[in-house]
Design an enzyme around this catalytic site. Structure first.
Site, short mmCIF file in Angstrom:
data_model
loop_
_atom_site.label_atom_id
_atom_site.label_comp_id
_atom_site.label_asym_id
_atom_site.label_seq_id
_atom_site.Cartn_x
_atom_site.Cartn_y
_atom_site.Cartn_z
N ASP A 213 29.58 -7.96 5.24
CA ASP A 213 30.28 -8.31 3.99
C ASP A 213 31.31 -9.42 4.16
OD1 ASP A 213 28.79 -6.28 2.83
OD2 ASP A 213 30.35 -4.78 3.20
N LYS B 141 28.50 -13.87 3.53
CA LYS B 141 27.34 -14.67 3.98
C LYS B 141 26.55 -15.23 2.79
CE LYS B 141 26.02 -10.97 6.18
NZ LYS B 141 27.21 -10.11 6.05
N GLN C 101 24.26 -7.91 7.72
CA GLN C 101 25.25 -7.10 8.43
C GLN C 101 26.19 -8.02 9.23
OE1 GLN C 101 21.64 -5.80 8.74
NE2 GLN C 101 22.36 -5.20 6.73
N LYS D 14 37.91 -15.57 2.09
CA LYS D 14 38.85 -14.70 1.39
C LYS D 14 40.31 -14.90 1.80
CE LYS D 14 36.82 -10.95 -0.44
NZ LYS D 14 36.06 -9.70 -0.67
P1 GDP Z 1 27.91 -10.60 2.41
O1 GDP Z 1 27.25 -9.29 2.54
O2 GDP Z 1 28.39 -11.15 3.72
O3 GDP Z 1 27.10 -11.61 1.64
O4 GDP Z 1 29.24 -10.34 1.55
P2 GDP Z 1 29.36 -9.41 0.23
O5 GDP Z 1 28.74 -10.12 -0.91
O6 GDP Z 1 28.89 -8.03 0.52
O7 GDP Z 1 30.92 -9.30 0.10
C1 GDP Z 1 31.73 -10.40 -0.08
C2 GDP Z 1 32.54 -10.20 -1.37
O8 GDP Z 1 33.62 -11.10 -1.41
C3 GDP Z 1 31.74 -10.50 -2.62
O9 GDP Z 1 32.19 -9.68 -3.67
C4 GDP Z 1 32.05 -11.96 -2.89
O10 GDP Z 1 31.91 -12.31 -4.27
C5 GDP Z 1 33.49 -12.00 -2.49
N1 GDP Z 1 33.96 -13.29 -1.94
C6 GDP Z 1 33.29 -14.16 -1.15
N2 GDP Z 1 34.09 -15.15 -0.75
C7 GDP Z 1 35.30 -14.90 -1.31
C8 GDP Z 1 36.56 -15.55 -1.24
O11 GDP Z 1 36.75 -16.56 -0.57
N3 GDP Z 1 37.58 -14.98 -1.94
C9 GDP Z 1 37.43 -13.85 -2.67
N4 GDP Z 1 38.49 -13.36 -3.31
N5 GDP Z 1 36.26 -13.21 -2.75
C10 GDP Z 1 35.21 -13.72 -2.07
P1 IMO Z 2 25.67 -7.08 4.57
O1 IMO Z 2 24.46 -7.89 4.93
C1 IMO Z 2 28.41 -3.86 5.61
C2 IMO Z 2 26.70 -0.39 7.64
C3 IMO Z 2 26.62 0.92 6.90
C4 IMO Z 2 26.72 1.90 8.04
C5 IMO Z 2 25.95 1.21 9.15
C6 IMO Z 2 24.49 1.66 9.27
O2 IMO Z 2 25.88 -6.94 3.10
O3 IMO Z 2 26.87 -7.59 5.29
P2 IMO Z 2 22.30 1.31 7.85
O4 IMO Z 2 22.02 1.53 6.38
O5 IMO Z 2 22.07 -0.08 8.29
O6 IMO Z 2 21.60 2.31 8.71
O7 IMO Z 2 23.86 1.62 8.01
O8 IMO Z 2 25.98 -0.17 8.86
N1 IMO Z 2 26.04 -1.53 6.96
C7 IMO Z 2 26.72 -2.53 6.38
N2 IMO Z 2 28.05 -2.71 6.22
N3 IMO Z 2 27.54 -4.80 5.19
C8 IMO Z 2 26.21 -4.63 5.36
O9 IMO Z 2 25.32 -5.60 5.08
C9 IMO Z 2 25.74 -3.44 5.95
N4 IMO Z 2 24.52 -2.95 6.25
C10 IMO Z 2 24.72 -1.78 6.87
O10 IMO Z 2 27.68 1.05 5.99
O11 IMO Z 2 28.06 2.01 8.46
MG MG Z 3 27.39 -7.34 1.80
#
Ligand code: GDP
Ligand code: IMO
Ligand code: MG
Length: 428
Positions: A13, A16, A223, A330
């Protein structure tokens, strides 16, 4: 041109999806190489927020190709929902999206097994996303999994039944009986028909062909490195290699083709699910990070645990990934903090100070040693160049660059595609 890799340096998260979408126009191809619907990648532009789980984050750029590689575990039911949600945007998905025949299929009983396994672990559960990731990779390694290409085989149904039989025996063993497989199977078989209408390909040939034609490929990690099956905080990890090496095995690309490795991290740290997290803040500061950063899972909606940036862990990820550039996300979330802390070392139970990650964080409880920074206490959301960033933030960036030995070439100041500041040309 070869293949650049963008991957998370923390526990997932990191942002990416946003950055892959931002960088995609510099490439001809975007490819996912591991993970599956456990991923939730958020993209925001033109006032709309999209969350992608299995479809690569280049999909909104109509003139590039997107590949779901062999290292991915694909749930056809979720795939169908994702594609249907995108249909109204007329992205030409059927022309631009390719699915590896060698990607493993997540079948309904994998999801049940995930739930049964987690339930059996009680307090020490991993906090899996319950998407069937672990059981599907287990079957892959046990050499009994079903692959996307199998759906084209005349005896697919027989192969499927054989596997389900094994799964039902395991579910019985767990004492997990409260499920209705027949209704899940109906959706699954409908979704398989849908999947068959897509381009199912030998993606290793295709990607190597792209590379030999001089096209550039961006591999999109899912991840984060600290969830890597080999190097993450085992056993609180996911079941795939999330590190750079995973892009080679997950796409069929030789290491010599890898160019830049973009390591992406938040200006602080989050983790969702169980497992060690040395800099976690279980207090009002952690709550403030969660509230301002909207730290709730994009896949499960669970609150993310929040804490300060962990430099030993970041350096470890940079080392195993061979990152060449850093992307910091962020930073804006820290706008209103008067003090920002960074963990530079760990104090071991015997008082020794170290920069190395212990073999097992749960057995060796470490105490973070922090360095304090003065916060910038300014809204950076509207900055459009590094020069416009407040001096305190520039100091923070410079400190991280010195510590990691890598340039931070992109700073993200908000969720939207346009809230992205580039320091220097990111692609050579
Ligand atoms: P990913 O799994 O790596 O693609 O990340 P996620 O989408 O799960 O989580 C990133 C969160 O942060 C999302 O809700 C994005 O919209 C938000 N986000 C990404 N970049 C920024 C930033 O620079 N600032 C803020 N405030 N939010 C961001
Ligand atoms: P993105 O691509 C954050 C975490 C789960 C759990 C562990 C194992 O959005 O960054 P799984 O379902 O893979 O067997 O879960 O890994 N997890 C993530 N945490 N971002 C993810 O993907 C995740 N994918 C799995 O919360 O702790
Ligand atoms: Mg994510």
């Amino acid at each position: 041109m070869g293949i650049d890799v963008l991957l998370g340096l923390q526990w997932g998260d990191e942002g990416k999806g946003k950055i892959v979408d931002f960088m995609a126009p510099r490439y001809q191809v975007v490819a996912r190489f591991q993970g599956g619907p456990n991923a939730g990648h958020t993209l925001e532009f033109e006032g709309i927020k999209h969350v992608l789980h299995q479809i690569p984050s280049g999909i909104f750029r109509r003139d590039i190709k997107n590949v779901i590689g062999n290292g991915v575990v694909l749930d056809p039911v979720i795939f169908r929902k994702e594609v249907e949600a995108l249909e109204k945007y007329n992205l030409g998905i059927r022309e631009n999206l390719f699915v590896s025949k060698k990607a493993q299929l997540i079948i309904p009983s994998h999801r049940l097994l995930d739930a049964a396994s987690e339930q059996s672990k009680g307090e020490s559960k991993i906090g899996s996303t319950l998407k069937g990731i672990g059981p599907t990779y287990q079957d892959k390694v046990a050499r009994q999994g079903l692959r996307v290409g199998d759906v084209l085989s005349v005896n697919f149904e027989e192969k499927y039944r054989n596997l389900v039989q094994k799964h039902v025996a395991s579910l019985d063993h767990y004492g997990y009986t409260n499920y209705d497989l027949a209704s899940l199977e109906k959706d699954f078989f409908d979704a398989l028909e849908f999947l068959k209408s897509f381009q199912l390909v030998d993606s290793e040939y295709q990607i190597n062909q792209f590379i030999s034609e001089g096209q550039s490929v961006l591999a999109e990690g899912a991840q984060g490195s600290l969830l890597d099956i080999d190097f993450g905080s085992y056993p609180f990890v996911t079941s795939s290699n999330t590190m750079t090496a995973g892009a080679c095995t997950g796409l069929g690309v030789a290491p010599r083709h890898i160019g830049e490795v973009f390591g992406i991290f938040k200006a602080y740290c989050t983790r969702v699910g169980g497992g060690p997290f040395p800099t976690e803040l279980i207090n009002e500061v952690g709550e403030k990070l969660r509230r301002i950063g909207r730290e709730f899972g994009a896949t499960t909606g669970r609150p993310r645990r929040c804490g300060w940036l962990d430099l030993p862990a970041l350096k470890y990820a940079i080392m195993i990934d061979g990152a060449t550039q850093l992307i910091m996300m962020k930073a804006d979330v820290l706008n209103s903090f008067d003090t920002i802390r960074v963990c530079t070392h760990y104090r071991l139970p015997d008082g020794q100070i170290t920069e190395n990650l212990p073999f097992d964080f749960l057995e060796t409880q470490v105490e973070p040693v922090y360095k304090e920074f003065k916060g910038w206490e300014t809204d950076i959301t509207y900055a459009s160049s590094f020069e416009q960033l407040p001096p305190e933030l520039l100091e923070y960036i410079e400190f991280l660059e010195t510590q990691t030995g890598l340039p931070i070439t992109i700073i993200s100041t908000g969720p939207d595609r346009i809230a992205t500041i580039l320091k220097e040309a990111v692609v050579k």
